[in-house]
Design a protein around this motif. Sequence first.
Motif, PDB file in Angstrom:
ATOM      1  N   ILE A 118      55.882  43.970  20.306  1.00  0.00           N
ATOM      2  CA  ILE A 118      54.790  43.815  21.262  1.00  0.00           C
ATOM      3  C   ILE A 118      53.628  44.768  21.015  1.00  0.00           C
ATOM      4  O   ILE A 118      52.451  44.356  21.004  1.00  0.00           O
ATOM      5  N   GLU A 119      53.919  46.047  20.803  1.00  0.00           N
ATOM      6  CA  GLU A 119      52.855  47.062  20.781  1.00  0.00           C
ATOM      7  C   GLU A 119      51.746  46.786  19.766  1.00  0.00           C
ATOM      8  O   GLU A 119      50.558  46.963  20.099  1.00  0.00           O
ATOM      9  N   PRO A 120      52.051  46.329  18.536  1.00  0.00           N
ATOM     10  CA  PRO A 120      50.948  46.085  17.593  1.00  0.00           C
ATOM     11  C   PRO A 120      49.970  45.010  18.056  1.00  0.00           C
ATOM     12  O   PRO A 120      48.839  44.947  17.545  1.00  0.00           O
ATOM     13  N   LEU A 121      50.364  44.187  19.011  1.00  0.00           N
ATOM     14  CA  LEU A 121      49.509  43.089  19.476  1.00  0.00           C
ATOM     15  C   LEU A 121      48.752  43.423  20.755  1.00  0.00           C
ATOM     16  O   LEU A 121      48.013  42.586  21.275  1.00  0.00           O
ATOM     17  N   LEU A 122      48.900  44.646  21.277  1.00  0.00           N
ATOM     18  CA  LEU A 122      48.220  45.041  22.512  1.00  0.00           C
ATOM     19  C   LEU A 122      46.824  45.538  22.170  1.00  0.00           C
ATOM     20  O   LEU A 122      46.565  46.734  22.064  1.00  0.00           O
ATOM     21  N   THR A 123      45.901  44.627  22.009  1.00  0.00           N
ATOM     22  CA  THR A 123      44.549  44.965  21.571  1.00  0.00           C
ATOM     23  C   THR A 123      43.653  45.453  22.699  1.00  0.00           C
ATOM     24  O   THR A 123      42.666  46.159  22.453  1.00  0.00           O
ATOM     25  N   GLU A 124      43.960  45.086  23.946  1.00  0.00           N
ATOM     26  CA  GLU A 124      43.105  45.448  25.079  1.00  0.00           C
ATOM     27  C   GLU A 124      43.784  46.442  26.024  1.00  0.00           C
ATOM     28  O   GLU A 124      43.246  46.763  27.077  1.00  0.00           O
ATOM     29  N   THR A 125      44.952  46.927  25.662  1.00  0.00           N
ATOM     30  CA  THR A 125      45.684  47.862  26.501  1.00  0.00           C
ATOM     31  C   THR A 125      46.556  48.720  25.601  1.00  0.00           C
ATOM     32  O   THR A 125      46.391  48.732  24.384  1.00  0.00           O
ATOM     33  N   ASN A 126      47.458  49.485  26.181  1.00  0.00           N
ATOM     34  CA  ASN A 126      48.365  50.315  25.398  1.00  0.00           C
ATOM     35  C   ASN A 126      49.779  50.164  25.946  1.00  0.00           C
ATOM     36  O   ASN A 126      49.990  49.528  26.974  1.00  0.00           O
ATOM     37  N   TRP A 127      50.725  50.773  25.260  1.00  0.00           N
ATOM     38  CA  TRP A 127      52.127  50.574  25.625  1.00  0.00           C
ATOM     39  C   TRP A 127      52.430  51.107  27.026  1.00  0.00           C
ATOM     40  O   TRP A 127      53.137  50.465  27.802  1.00  0.00           O
ATOM     41  N   ALA A 128      51.906  52.274  27.373  1.00  0.00           N
ATOM     42  CA  ALA A 128      52.172  52.849  28.696  1.00  0.00           C
ATOM     43  C   ALA A 128      51.632  51.953  29.804  1.00  0.00           C
ATOM     44  O   ALA A 128      52.310  51.708  30.811  1.00  0.00           O
ATOM     45  N   ALA A 129      50.420  51.437  29.626  1.00  0.00           N
ATOM     46  CA  ALA A 129      49.833  50.554  30.632  1.00  0.00           C
ATOM     47  C   ALA A 129      50.597  49.238  30.706  1.00  0.00           C
ATOM     48  O   ALA A 129      50.807  48.682  31.784  1.00  0.00           O
ATOM     49  N   PHE A 130      51.008  48.744  29.542  1.00  0.00           N
ATOM     50  CA  PHE A 130      51.804  47.515  29.508  1.00  0.00           C
ATOM     51  C   PHE A 130      53.088  47.680  30.303  1.00  0.00           C
ATOM     52  O   PHE A 130      53.434  46.836  31.143  1.00  0.00           O
ATOM     53  N   ARG A 131      53.807  48.766  30.084  1.00  0.00           N
ATOM     54  CA  ARG A 131      55.057  48.994  30.804  1.00  0.00           C
ATOM     55  C   ARG A 131      54.817  49.114  32.303  1.00  0.00           C
ATOM     56  O   ARG A 131      55.589  48.607  33.116  1.00  0.00           O
ATOM     57  N   ARG A 132      53.748  49.813  32.675  1.00  0.00           N
ATOM     58  CA  ARG A 132      53.420  49.958  34.097  1.00  0.00           C
ATOM     59  C   ARG A 132      53.139  48.598  34.722  1.00  0.00           C
ATOM     60  O   ARG A 132      53.614  48.287  35.829  1.00  0.00           O
ATOM     61  N   ASN A 133      52.396  47.755  34.030  1.00  0.00           N
ATOM     62  CA  ASN A 133      52.074  46.435  34.565  1.00  0.00           C
ATOM     63  C   ASN A 133      53.307  45.545  34.671  1.00  0.00           C
ATOM     64  O   ASN A 133      53.409  44.716  35.579  1.00  0.00           O
ATOM     65  N   ILE A 134      54.248  45.717  33.746  1.00  0.00           N
ATOM     66  CA  ILE A 134      55.495  44.955  33.816  1.00  0.00           C
ATOM     67  C   ILE A 134      56.294  45.363  35.053  1.00  0.00           C
ATOM     68  O   ILE A 134      56.882  44.521  35.739  1.00  0.00           O
ATOM     69  N   VAL A 135      56.319  46.667  35.350  1.00  0.00           N
ATOM     70  CA  VAL A 135      57.013  47.139  36.559  1.00  0.00           C
ATOM     71  C   VAL A 135      56.396  46.512  37.808  1.00  0.00           C
ATOM     72  O   VAL A 135      57.102  46.018  38.691  1.00  0.00           O
ATOM     73  N   VAL A 136      55.061  46.511  37.866  1.00  0.00           N
ATOM     74  CA  VAL A 136      54.383  45.905  39.009  1.00  0.00           C
ATOM     75  C   VAL A 136      54.703  44.417  39.095  1.00  0.00           C
ATOM     76  O   VAL A 136      55.004  43.887  40.166  1.00  0.00           O
ATOM     77  N   GLY A 137      54.637  43.739  37.949  1.00  0.00           N
ATOM     78  CA  GLY A 137      54.918  42.310  37.944  1.00  0.00           C
ATOM     79  C   GLY A 137      56.336  42.002  38.377  1.00  0.00           C
ATOM     80  O   GLY A 137      56.563  41.040  39.127  1.00  0.00           O
ATOM     81  N   GLU A 138      57.287  42.809  37.934  1.00  0.00           N
ATOM     82  CA  GLU A 138      58.679  42.588  38.333  1.00  0.00           C
ATOM     83  C   GLU A 138      58.841  42.756  39.843  1.00  0.00           C
ATOM     84  O   GLU A 138      59.515  41.956  40.502  1.00  0.00           O
ATOM     85  N   ARG A 139      58.209  43.780  40.407  1.00  0.00           N
ATOM     86  CA  ARG A 139      58.291  43.993  41.851  1.00  0.00           C
ATOM     87  C   ARG A 139      57.638  42.847  42.607  1.00  0.00           C
ATOM     88  O   ARG A 139      58.133  42.413  43.650  1.00  0.00           O
ATOM     89  N   MET A 140      56.522  42.351  42.069  1.00  0.00           N
ATOM     90  CA  MET A 140      55.843  41.223  42.711  1.00  0.00           C
ATOM     91  C   MET A 140      56.738  39.991  42.719  1.00  0.00           C
ATOM     92  O   MET A 140      56.856  39.295  43.735  1.00  0.00           O
ATOM     93  N   VAL A 141      57.395  39.723  41.605  1.00  0.00           N
ATOM     94  CA  VAL A 141      58.285  38.563  41.515  1.00  0.00           C
ATOM     95  C   VAL A 141      59.490  38.736  42.430  1.00  0.00           C
ATOM     96  O   VAL A 141      59.904  37.799  43.124  1.00  0.00           O
ATOM     97  N   GLN A 142      60.064  39.933  42.473  1.00  0.00           N
ATOM     98  CA  GLN A 142      61.201  40.182  43.356  1.00  0.00           C
ATOM     99  C   GLN A 142      60.829  39.947  44.806  1.00  0.00           C
ATOM    100  O   GLN A 142      61.582  39.333  45.574  1.00  0.00           O
ATOM    101  N   LEU A 143      59.664  40.446  45.192  1.00  0.00           N
ATOM    102  CA  LEU A 143      59.244  40.329  46.584  1.00  0.00           C
ATOM    103  C   LEU A 143      58.910  38.889  46.948  1.00  0.00           C
ATOM    104  O   LEU A 143      59.270  38.410  48.032  1.00  0.00           O
ATOM    105  N   THR A 144      58.242  38.183  46.047  1.00  0.00           N
ATOM    106  CA  THR A 144      57.917  36.783  46.344  1.00  0.00           C
ATOM    107  C   THR A 144      59.173  35.917  46.365  1.00  0.00           C
ATOM    108  O   THR A 144      59.225  34.918  47.073  1.00  0.00           O
ATOM    109  N   THR A 145      60.186  36.300  45.602  1.00  0.00           N
ATOM    110  CA  THR A 145      61.450  35.563  45.636  1.00  0.00           C
ATOM    111  C   THR A 145      62.077  35.642  47.026  1.00  0.00           C
ATOM    112  O   THR A 145      62.695  34.681  47.502  1.00  0.00           O
TER     113      THR A 145
END
Length: 232
Positions: A118-145
């Motif tokens: 994944i990391e070599p393809l993150l042209t508009e972000t970085n690995w730390a931001a990507f991981r943070r956004n995944i955490v947010v997305g997972e929480r959003m999906v859990q809550l909407t479920t």
Amino acid sequence: MARMRSITRADLEQKASRLPPDFTLAIERASLGQGDSHSQLEPALRILTQHSNMKPHLDNGMNQNGIYYNTDYFRLYLAFDQFQKVFAQLFPRELVTEPDTDRDKERNANMKAYRACIEPLLTETNWAAFRRNIVVGERMVQLTTLVGQGLVLMTKELSGSKLHLTFTNNEWDDFIAWLVDPKSSEELKALQSKFATCHWFKDNGDVVVQPTTTTISPLTGAAISLLSNVTC
């Protein structure tokens, strides 16, 4: 929690009406590519990086640097979940499976396996931001479920940054456990009555056109839009 309690169905209806007519919560579905395992992974990886590299919205007035909408986080996690399922199918030996009590350890170990792809393809972000956004997305999906996908309409009131900064991982797990506890059933039912997916999004992710009636307030003479009493 207070923001989820206080928002009304009418507020949500107004937010839903502002979504583009072609909007959908669904993401592109990945089929296995041709060739070796890495080539077969490519479609799922491409879809994930498309969502990962999306730039923040600058026309919202909430943050001069722009923000991601809750719908962005939601779809990002769908793309990530799709990717990790394909990855597990193609590279099962590279993943770690821990007991339920070690979910964080399992997640961190598997992220290391995903990183090289994944990391070599993150042209508009970085690995730390990507991981943070995944955490947010997972929480959003859990809550909407639990409460329904109408929750994704609450970007202003319940932004991704609030979901990320308000809870540690353990605190989030405790919050979800409290929400599903039978003692909280009335609270959960009240939230579901507003956010239930069927009120806001179809099975295919498209927006539900809100049926409304218009009445005149006897006090103000103003026209008021009323939600029909739709039952899921």
